[in-house]
Design an enzyme around this catalytic site. Structure first.
Site, PDB file in Angstrom:
ATOM      1  N   CYS A  50       9.416   6.603 -67.313  1.00  0.00           N
ATOM      2  CA  CYS A  50      10.394   7.649 -66.992  1.00  0.00           C
ATOM      3  C   CYS A  50      10.427   8.728 -68.062  1.00  0.00           C
ATOM      4  O   CYS A  50      10.867   9.844 -67.796  1.00  0.00           O
ATOM      5  CB  CYS A  50      11.781   7.050 -66.808  1.00  0.00           C
ATOM      6  SG  CYS A  50      12.432   6.201 -68.261  1.00  0.00           S
ATOM      7  N   SER A 109      10.092   6.614 -78.573  1.00  0.00           N
ATOM      8  CA  SER A 109      10.973   6.486 -77.408  1.00  0.00           C
ATOM      9  C   SER A 109      12.217   7.349 -77.543  1.00  0.00           C
ATOM     10  O   SER A 109      12.645   7.673 -78.654  1.00  0.00           O
ATOM     11  CB  SER A 109      11.383   5.023 -77.221  1.00  0.00           C
ATOM     12  OG  SER A 109      10.272   4.205 -76.930  1.00  0.00           O
ATOM     13  N   GLY A 189      19.457   0.084 -56.096  1.00  0.00           N
ATOM     14  CA  GLY A 189      18.251  -0.546 -56.618  1.00  0.00           C
ATOM     15  C   GLY A 189      18.584  -1.903 -57.214  1.00  0.00           C
ATOM     16  O   GLY A 189      19.722  -2.155 -57.626  1.00  0.00           O
TER      17      GLY A 189
END
Length: 425
Positions: A50, A109, A189
């Site tokens: 993502c 990250s 989800g």
């Protein structure tokens, strides 16, 4: 052969651009095959998450190889190359190696030190192998990166209490409403990210949580992991009814197109709703925020949360830097040693051929009556002499760090012994 990485990340491109270049696992074989079809790309694999899309490649000629990879990215995102280029970064050789190791360690990250990225690097390695994208260099480089990522987590403190994208999303929600215990919450989800959402929501006191998913089985498996709370489960056809009754909605699905659009919400009867989309590609269309009462956040909004703990985690990251440099040096030494392999192989083959010829002559002079056990002794003797003579030169050659000095040594060996290596051919 040159190692390169070309890509974009949360540091260089907004989510609206990243989602256009996201490559789903189901299409990775097609992407790798396409990249391998370019004339200057020898090895290749892709990390797609993502927060980043990075293509690692071994190319024959750096400038041409990078140009081919950029062209692939422009085609994938259906963007003009001149528009895309401002979002891309390119790293070469040692910088590309170091970057991959930093990615695997969580130092690149959005959430510094997050652990999920190491599993994603492992997946990129596995898919590269599976789809015939990896050769000797990238295979070794990814293995080195995985080793480095494990070492950083076991030998430093950066992984201690590291937050994930999911926990940052929950923190964002709590920042906006203060108390989650009285909020009606929906999660669209039922994958790993959703499981982490439930885990962090429970820890913050949330009690009214509904899971919406296409598969009833997956939703039930998620609910079984949290027996301490009564999770409500429903299927995707009921999604908009659930949104209508919710205060906060998280979306985390693998859909490649938005599953929630402005038109879907226009006729719903809700006073206000907070939508937090942690998926890439995005699950919620941007124009949804035009509706009154809707507040929309995507993964890029999490930077507000991450900034709060970034300073302390930066100090922890310093522990990992020296360790990663060790792993970079280990890979560079191995890579440089490959240059010596053809010459060493050719020299050993030539010396062995001479040994066998001379041994055969000597044994023929001694006659057939010469006992077999004596022949074995002489065979062992000649092998031992050859190995001892070659040992020190080979060790020194492999250990030579100066590139030019090593090449001079290789050229001298090839000339003195009249060697013809595969590389020379």
């Amino acid at each position: 052969m040159n190692i390169v990485v070309v890509g974009l990340s949360h540091k260089t491109a907004p989510v609206e651009i990243r989602e256009k270049l996201s490559i789903q696992e189901a299409k990775m074989d097609e992407a790798i095959a396409h990249l391998k079809s370019y004339p200057h790309v020898e090895e290749v694999t892709v990390i797609s998450t993502c927060n980043r899309l990075e293509i690692y490649a071994v190319v024959q000629e750096t400038e041409q190889g990078v140009r081919e990879i950029c062209q692939f990215l422009a085609e994938t995102g259906q963007l003009q190359l001149h528009r895309l280029r401002r979002y891309l970064f390119t790293l070469l050789h040692q910088d590309a190696i170091r970057h991959l190791l930093r990615v695997a360690a969580g130092l690149e990250s959005l959430v510094l030190g997050e652990g999920q990225i190491l599993a994603q690097v492992k997946t990129a390695h596995k898919l590269g192998q599976q789809h015939k994208g990896l050769g000797r260099l990238l295979d070794r480089m990814f293995k080195q990166a995985i080793t480095a990522g494990k070492r950083v987590r076991s030998e430093t403190n950066i992984g201690t209490g590291a937050v994930s994208i999911s926990s940052a999303a929950v923190e964002l929600a709590q920042m906006k409403v203060q108390d989650l215990s009285d909020q009606k919450i929906a999660i669209i989800g039922a994958g790993k990210m959703s499981r982490l959402l439930v885990q962090h929501l429970i820890s913050k006191g949330a009690e009214d949580i509904t899971i919406v998913n296409r598969s009833e089985k997956s939703a039930q498996e998620l609910a079984a992991k949290f027996p301490e709370i009564d999770l409500q489960l429903t299927l995707s056809p009921n999604m908009f009814k659930v949104i209508e009754k919710s205060d906060i909605v998280f979306t985390s699905t693998s859909a490649t197109e938005p599953i929630i659009r402005k038109a879907d919400l226009e006729n719903l009867d809700f006073r206000r709703v907070m939508l937090i989309d942690i998926s890439v590609p995005l699950n919620i269309a941007a124009d949804v925020e035009d509706l009154g009462g809707v507040k929309l956040y995507n993964v890029d909004a999490l930077k507000e949360v991450v900034a709060q703990n970034q300073a302390s985690r930066r100090k922890m990251a310093e522990e990992a830097e020296a360790l990663l440099e060790e792993e970079v040096d280990n890979f560079i030494q191995w890579w440089q040693s490959l240059e010596t392999v053809p010459t060493i192989s050719s020299l050993r083959s030539k010396i062995e051929s001479i040994r066998e010829q001379e041994l055969e002559k000597a044994l023929s002079r001694l006659g057939a009556e010469f006992e077999e056990k004596h022949q074995e002794v002489i065979e062992t003797l000649t092998r031992g002499i050859v190995n001892k003579i070659l040992h020190d030169p080979m060790v020194q050659l492999r250990a030579q760090q100066d590139i030019e000095a090593r090449r001079v040594c290789l050229q001298s060996l090839q000339m003195l012994f009249n060697l013809e290596t595969e590389e020379a051919v």
